[in-house]
Structures are given as C-alpha cells and as structure tokens.
Design a protein around this motif. Sequence first.
Motif, PDB file in Angstrom:
ATOM      1  N   UNK A  57       0.855  -1.177   0.000  1.00  0.00           N
ATOM      2  CA  UNK A  57       0.000   0.000   0.000  1.00  0.00           C
ATOM      3  C   UNK A  57       0.889   1.223   0.000  1.00  0.00           C
ATOM      4  N   UNK A  58       0.342   2.387   0.251  1.00  0.00           N
ATOM      5  CA  UNK A  58       1.189   3.573   0.307  1.00  0.00           C
ATOM      6  C   UNK A  58       2.081   3.516   1.547  1.00  0.00           C
ATOM      7  N   UNK A  59       3.274   4.095   1.439  1.00  0.00           N
ATOM      8  CA  UNK A  59       4.156   4.153   2.609  1.00  0.00           C
ATOM      9  C   UNK A  59       3.999   5.513   3.257  1.00  0.00           C
ATOM     10  N   UNK A  60       3.767   5.527   4.557  1.00  0.00           N
ATOM     11  CA  UNK A  60       3.584   6.761   5.308  1.00  0.00           C
ATOM     12  C   UNK A  60       4.767   6.961   6.242  1.00  0.00           C
ATOM     13  N   UNK A  61       5.370   8.161   6.173  1.00  0.00           N
ATOM     14  CA  UNK A  61       6.617   8.377   6.895  1.00  0.00           C
ATOM     15  C   UNK A  61       6.748   9.797   7.400  1.00  0.00           C
ATOM     16  N   UNK A  62       7.629   9.936   8.374  1.00  0.00           N
ATOM     17  CA  UNK A  62       8.032  11.235   8.903  1.00  0.00           C
ATOM     18  C   UNK A  62       9.431  11.540   8.379  1.00  0.00           C
TER      19      UNK A  62
END
Length: 167
Positions: A57-62
Amino acid sequence: MVCAAAGAGGDVAMAETAPALGLIGRCLCGGVTVIVDPARTDVGVCHCRMCRRWTSGPWMALQVPGARIEGETLQIYAATAFAERGFCGACGAHIFHRPKDGPELAVSAGLFDADGMHVAREIFIDRKPPWYRFVADSVKRTEASTIREWLPRIMWRRVVRLVGRRG
C-alpha cells in the motif's frame, strides 16, 4: 546496531531517556527503536511502485534527518543505487528509507503511538492505484515534479563525491 547515518547513540535501553518533547517509536517486536527529537506530526505519503511493493500500500513516513535508530535486529537493504531501506530482521517491520548520498531520512509513521499526526504531503500521486484514496487536504506531487525536486540534489551529490575521489 546503531544506524550510523541517522546519528550516533548507545544501546536500545537509552531510548527510554529521550526528551519528553520527542517521539519514541518501536517495531512490532521492540528490537528496533527510533528516537525523534523534536516530535513531528507531518506525515508524508509515497505512492511509488517500490513503496507499494514494500508495504502492500502507500508508505507513510516522517521526514526526520536527525532521528536515532537503534537495535540489534536492524537490517539494511540496498534497494536501489540511490537509496536503502531499513527493516527489523526479527519481525519484518519497515523502519526507514534514506538516500545513500544525503542527510534525508524518512521513518515509518506507524512505529509511533502519536496523537495529532496528519498527512501533509503525497508524492507520486499519479502512480497511486485507483482502489484507495486519502481525504487529507495535502500537498500533492506527481512523479515528474518529485523528480524535478530531487534530481538536482542527487546529481550535485554525485558530482561532489566524484570530485572528492579525484582530489
């Protein structure tokens, strides 16, 4: 193991002494700890094919170039000639993405139990499949605009590295 490009540090037990204003994140098994100081709440989302293959899926990051990443189970995979990805060798959790030539460091937002996080930016939006969507009012960048932003940085760093080898 301490992720050298993300900063120096001691063993995993030191993570508990992180400043109160920072964030402490952990993989599923607790073998890898990420310390972010100061705390960040602006999540970036990547819809590129490689991130989607990595996360399903989409990668979510800081984006946290000063983060410390520590743990005996930390493994690093050279994903491309440009970048590498970190993961926990015990539980498989995705830890980070970083370019090989640069200070940038993105760590998985899901490692943190933080309130108030919000999607601030989405990249490779034109590569997003039609079967999911975000309702966040975020900055959206296409593949072309993301490449236009990053290509000069990458090229400059490679030139500097080549000149440094000769000099």
